[in-house]
Motif scaffolding. Structure first.
Motif, PDB file in Angstrom:
ATOM      1  N   ILE A  15      52.504  53.112  22.984  1.00 49.08           N
ATOM      2  CA  ILE A  15      52.303  52.846  21.644  1.00 49.08           C
ATOM      3  C   ILE A  15      51.010  53.678  21.098  1.00 49.08           C
ATOM      4  O   ILE A  15      50.071  53.823  21.784  1.00 49.08           O
ATOM      5  CB  ILE A  15      51.877  51.349  21.562  1.00 49.08           C
ATOM      6  N   LYS A  16      51.254  54.130  19.929  1.00 49.87           N
ATOM      7  CA  LYS A  16      50.162  54.905  19.529  1.00 49.87           C
ATOM      8  C   LYS A  16      50.197  54.808  17.926  1.00 49.87           C
ATOM      9  O   LYS A  16      50.915  54.299  17.364  1.00 49.87           O
ATOM     10  CB  LYS A  16      50.652  56.523  19.459  1.00 49.87           C
ATOM     11  N   ARG A  17      48.731  54.691  17.465  1.00 52.78           N
ATOM     12  CA  ARG A  17      48.500  54.235  15.856  1.00 52.78           C
ATOM     13  C   ARG A  17      49.104  55.631  15.088  1.00 52.78           C
ATOM     14  O   ARG A  17      49.101  56.685  15.235  1.00 52.78           O
ATOM     15  CB  ARG A  17      47.103  54.444  15.766  1.00 52.78           C
ATOM     16  N   LEU A  18      49.848  55.238  14.175  1.00 52.65           N
ATOM     17  CA  LEU A  18      50.225  56.195  12.888  1.00 52.65           C
ATOM     18  C   LEU A  18      49.292  56.290  11.837  1.00 52.65           C
ATOM     19  O   LEU A  18      49.196  57.430  11.303  1.00 52.65           O
ATOM     20  CB  LEU A  18      51.581  55.656  12.280  1.00 52.65           C
ATOM     21  N   ASP A  19      48.697  55.257  11.441  1.00 52.58           N
ATOM     22  CA  ASP A  19      47.799  55.208  10.534  1.00 52.58           C
ATOM     23  C   ASP A  19      46.885  53.819  10.551  1.00 52.58           C
ATOM     24  O   ASP A  19      46.793  53.248  11.611  1.00 52.58           O
ATOM     25  CB  ASP A  19      48.252  55.381   9.049  1.00 52.58           C
ATOM     26  N   ALA A  20      46.119  53.426   9.583  1.00 55.49           N
ATOM     27  CA  ALA A  20      45.446  52.195   9.792  1.00 55.49           C
ATOM     28  C   ALA A  20      45.995  51.007   9.734  1.00 55.49           C
ATOM     29  O   ALA A  20      45.431  50.158  10.253  1.00 55.49           O
ATOM     30  CB  ALA A  20      44.452  51.980   8.444  1.00 55.49           C
ATOM     31  N   ARG A  21      47.375  50.856   9.444  1.00 56.47           N
ATOM     32  CA  ARG A  21      48.183  49.563   9.553  1.00 56.47           C
ATOM     33  C   ARG A  21      49.499  49.768  10.468  1.00 56.47           C
ATOM     34  O   ARG A  21      49.963  48.967  10.498  1.00 56.47           O
ATOM     35  CB  ARG A  21      48.595  49.240   8.055  1.00 56.47           C
ATOM     36  N   HIS A  22      49.678  50.917  10.949  1.00 53.17           N
ATOM     37  CA  HIS A  22      51.042  50.928  11.503  1.00 53.17           C
ATOM     38  C   HIS A  22      50.782  51.782  13.114  1.00 53.17           C
ATOM     39  O   HIS A  22      50.031  52.596  13.346  1.00 53.17           O
ATOM     40  CB  HIS A  22      51.902  51.912  10.690  1.00 53.17           C
ATOM     41  N   VAL A  23      51.635  51.297  13.885  1.00 50.14           N
ATOM     42  CA  VAL A  23      51.669  51.929  15.309  1.00 50.14           C
ATOM     43  C   VAL A  23      53.218  52.271  15.466  1.00 50.14           C
ATOM     44  O   VAL A  23      54.172  51.803  15.079  1.00 50.14           O
ATOM     45  CB  VAL A  23      51.329  51.178  16.446  1.00 50.14           C
ATOM     46  N   SER A  24      53.282  53.380  16.429  1.00 46.23           N
ATOM     47  CA  SER A  24      54.755  53.583  16.775  1.00 46.23           C
ATOM     48  C   SER A  24      54.824  52.963  18.235  1.00 46.23           C
ATOM     49  O   SER A  24      53.878  53.019  18.755  1.00 46.23           O
ATOM     50  CB  SER A  24      54.903  55.123  16.705  1.00 46.23           C
ATOM     51  N   ILE A  25      56.075  52.733  18.304  1.00 45.11           N
ATOM     52  CA  ILE A  25      56.292  52.142  19.670  1.00 45.11           C
ATOM     53  C   ILE A  25      57.462  52.942  20.180  1.00 45.11           C
ATOM     54  O   ILE A  25      58.748  52.920  19.665  1.00 45.11           O
ATOM     55  CB  ILE A  25      56.733  50.772  19.692  1.00 45.11           C
ATOM     56  N   TYR A  85      60.459  52.365  17.433  1.00 45.90           N
ATOM     57  CA  TYR A  85      60.079  51.725  16.453  1.00 45.90           C
ATOM     58  C   TYR A  85      58.708  51.620  15.774  1.00 45.90           C
ATOM     59  O   TYR A  85      58.067  52.747  16.019  1.00 45.90           O
ATOM     60  CB  TYR A  85      59.906  50.025  17.145  1.00 45.90           C
ATOM     61  N   VAL A  86      58.659  51.098  14.722  1.00 46.59           N
ATOM     62  CA  VAL A  86      57.263  51.178  13.928  1.00 46.59           C
ATOM     63  C   VAL A  86      56.961  49.611  13.889  1.00 46.59           C
ATOM     64  O   VAL A  86      57.686  48.694  13.573  1.00 46.59           O
ATOM     65  CB  VAL A  86      57.191  51.909  12.487  1.00 46.59           C
ATOM     66  N   ALA A  87      55.381  49.268  14.094  1.00 46.39           N
ATOM     67  CA  ALA A  87      54.936  48.018  13.845  1.00 46.39           C
ATOM     68  C   ALA A  87      53.840  47.933  12.747  1.00 46.39           C
ATOM     69  O   ALA A  87      53.156  49.254  12.780  1.00 46.39           O
ATOM     70  CB  ALA A  87      54.549  47.450  15.169  1.00 46.39           C
ATOM     71  N   GLN A 116      46.665  41.066   8.718  1.00 46.58           N
ATOM     72  CA  GLN A 116      46.009  39.902   9.135  1.00 46.58           C
ATOM     73  C   GLN A 116      45.853  39.562  10.583  1.00 46.58           C
ATOM     74  O   GLN A 116      46.161  38.386  10.697  1.00 46.58           O
ATOM     75  CB  GLN A 116      46.218  38.822   8.357  1.00 46.58           C
ATOM     76  N   GLY A 117      45.520  40.672  11.359  1.00 43.00           N
ATOM     77  CA  GLY A 117      45.449  40.345  12.899  1.00 43.00           C
ATOM     78  C   GLY A 117      46.660  40.039  13.536  1.00 43.00           C
ATOM     79  O   GLY A 117      46.736  39.762  14.858  1.00 43.00           O
ATOM     80  N   ALA A 118      48.047  40.302  12.684  1.00 42.29           N
ATOM     81  CA  ALA A 118      49.168  39.858  13.482  1.00 42.29           C
ATOM     82  C   ALA A 118      50.109  41.222  13.302  1.00 42.29           C
ATOM     83  O   ALA A 118      49.664  42.128  12.419  1.00 42.29           O
ATOM     84  CB  ALA A 118      49.762  39.044  13.035  1.00 42.29           C
ATOM     85  N   PHE A 119      51.016  41.520  14.222  1.00 42.04           N
ATOM     86  CA  PHE A 119      51.820  42.494  14.183  1.00 42.04           C
ATOM     87  C   PHE A 119      53.279  42.389  13.996  1.00 42.04           C
ATOM     88  O   PHE A 119      53.690  41.051  14.400  1.00 42.04           O
ATOM     89  CB  PHE A 119      51.893  43.293  15.519  1.00 42.04           C
ATOM     90  N   TYR A 120      53.845  43.037  13.041  1.00 43.46           N
ATOM     91  CA  TYR A 120      55.441  42.636  12.582  1.00 43.46           C
ATOM     92  C   TYR A 120      56.022  43.883  13.089  1.00 43.46           C
ATOM     93  O   TYR A 120      55.892  45.107  12.515  1.00 43.46           O
ATOM     94  CB  TYR A 120      55.488  42.445  11.194  1.00 43.46           C
ATOM     95  N   LEU A 121      57.192  43.748  13.767  1.00 40.79           N
ATOM     96  CA  LEU A 121      57.888  44.879  13.898  1.00 40.79           C
ATOM     97  C   LEU A 121      58.934  45.316  12.684  1.00 40.79           C
ATOM     98  O   LEU A 121      59.207  44.452  11.719  1.00 40.79           O
ATOM     99  CB  LEU A 121      58.973  44.476  15.182  1.00 40.79           C
TER     100      LEU A 121
END
Length: 181
Positions: A56-66, A84-86, A90-95
């Motif tokens: 799991i790596k950060r793509l930008d300020a709001r997205h991570v790659s899984i 995937y991208v999540a 607001q403190g929660a992650f959405y796939l």
């Protein structure tokens, strides 16, 4: 009296800061490498993994790659990887909402454990549990599969078919904090 008000205000400010830090904690703890520790199906079948790794790596300020590299129990030479991208909101992650309606994920920040539950078209359910690791990935098949998925994510910046990942929908599949049932 004045000292009491200042003390109460300081305590309230400290509580607010700690709750804000707690909201940011999952993002920092979510990133990293995870190794497969368990893969089970109900009913029991070969539709499970013998080995697997998630990055799991950060793509930008709001997205991570899984990124997921794995090996099937019944056919180890078959393609077994996923990406995937999540989105953090607001403190929660959405796939991502693309092709993920059959999957649920949960992340336990205290244990640094990621659980993925996948529902098969035949009614079966697979539960895969991953735990954080700092050990380097050395399995040649998993390294190759992980690289393929990383290359695909690198191409997401200018994805011609589905558009840039920042414009995708992230509404239907929240990554739970804690355990998933």
């Amino acid at each position: 009296m004045k000292t009491r008000i200042i003390t109460q205000s300081a305590a309230a400010l400290a509580a607010l800061c700690m709750s804000a830090a707690a909201m940011a904690l999952p993002l920092a703890q979510f990133e990293g490498q995870y190794k497969l520790v368990s893969s089970t199906t109900e009913p029991d079948s070969n539709w499970r993994f013998t080995k697997g790794r998630i990055a799991i790596k950060r793509l930008d300020a709001r997205h991570v790659s899984i990124l997921h590299a794995c090996e099937w129990k019944g056919s180890p030479k078959e393609v077994c990887s996923e990406r995937y991208v999540a989105q953090e909101r607001q403190g929660a992650f959405y796939l991502q909402d693309r092709n993920t309606s059959h999957e649920r994920m949960a992340f336990d920040p205290a244990a640094r454990r990621l659980t993925v539950v996948t529902h098969g078209v035949d009614g079966s359910v697979r539960r895969d549990i991953y735990e954080a690791t700092t050990a380097p990935l050395t399995d040649k098949a998993l390294v190759r599969r992980m690289k393929r998925e990383q290359d695909a994510v690198d191409d997401l910046v200018d994805e011609p078919t589905f558009g840039e990942f920042g414009k995708w929908e992230y509404r239907n599949n929240r990554i739970e904090l804690g355990s998933v049932r």
